[in-house]
Structure formats: C-alpha cells, structure tokens
Design an enzyme around this catalytic site. Structure first.
Site, PDB file in Angstrom:
ATOM      1  CB  SER A 138      -0.959   0.019   1.189  1.00  0.00           C
ATOM      2  OG  SER A 138      -0.265   0.226   2.394  1.00  0.00           O
ATOM      3  CE  LYS A 182      -2.793   1.857   5.021  1.00  0.00           C
ATOM      4  NZ  LYS A 182      -2.756   1.153   3.766  1.00  0.00           N
TER       5      LYS A 182
END
Length: 168
Positions: free
Chosen positions: A40, A82
């Site tokens: 990701s 993230k």
C-alpha cells in the site's frame, strides 16, 4: 588472585544486563522496528522494507501532513504504515486522482496519478481527534477512504528511519 578474575567477569555480566535492559526499554517506549508487509505504500515503502517507529510522543499535535505513521487498526494486531493527508479540521477530497486539502491541490510526486485516474473521494472534514491517512499506492491501498478518519488512539508513532530492500 582468583578474586581479581571474578570482578571483571561480574562487571561484564552487569554491563550486559544493563545493555539488555536499556535496549528493552528503548524498544518498548522510544523506538520500535517494524517490517512493512503490504504494497500500500509503494513506491515509498515496499514489502520487506524495515522502518523504525518513533513511539516517543505520537500525538496529533506532533504530526504534519505528509508524515508517515504506524497505526494499529481495529481487528488487526499487525501495525500498518500510511501517510497523513488530513489533520483535525482539514477538509480532504480527491477529485480526478488529485488530493485536495482545504481546497488546495497537494503535490504528491510519490503517487501514480495515472493508476487512479477518475478517482473521487469526499470531501470529508476531519474530526478533532482523528486523522485521514492514505497509502501512496492509491489504486490498491485500503486506507481512510475505506475505514474513515482514524482515531488518535490508533496511532503508534511516526516513521523515524527506513531501510529499503529495493524489491519494488
């Protein structure tokens, strides 16, 4: 004579025990190593890359947009990494693959905008105790677009250092 030999051995054992305790305290309360397990955050971080998470003061006041953070999400024991894209009070949106914060386009050279052409999200106003996080691989990342703004209680810390494997 035997006494003199025992003292250096005892001193060595004490130094080793102290070093182990200090290392354990640092790992528990200051810095924690973490291995990236998903795609990701590509191309910034790849699966297998190692990062060092700064646990010292992971509060919302210490964050800036663009910071990389480690989070523990609901139902998962494995922390995820993230990028912070929205802080409390920010209005966050994606229009035709471009990130907008408070009406301004954010320059994101690490995002492949062609892979997310025609992507739209929001606008969302970030609540006071939360933040909006997204992966750099927007086409495949499961992030705040799926699970909403993240509670500050889920924040483990900021990424202080990284060691790439060069696999992506």
């Amino acid at each position: 004579m035997p006494r003199r030999r025992k003292r250096p051995a005892i001193l060595l054992v004490l130094v080793l025990v102290a070093a182990l305790l200090i290392g354990l305290l640092v790992r528990t309360f200051v810095l924690r190593p973490l291995t990236v397990s998903s795609t990701s955050m590509e191309p910034t971080l790849c699966p297998g890359d190692r990062v060092l998470v700064n646990l010292w003061s992971p509060g919302l006041d210490d964050l800036s947009r663009g910071d990389l953070v480690a989070l523990r999400l609901d139902g998962s024991e494995v922390p995820v990494v993230k990028r912070v894209v929205g802080l409390p009070g920010d209005e966050v949106a994606i229009r035709d693959a471009l990130l907008y914060v408070n009406g301004d386009v954010v320059d994101e050279p690490y995002v492949d905008h062609k892979s997310i052409d025609a992507l739209f999200y929001g606008p969302v106003v970030v609540p006071g105790d939360r933040l909006v996080v997204m992966g750099d691989a927007r086409a495949t990342s499961v992030d705040s677009r799926a699970y909403g703004p993240v509670s500050s209680e889920r924040l483990l810390g900021t990424i202080a250092a990284r060691w790439p494997t060069g696999d992506c």
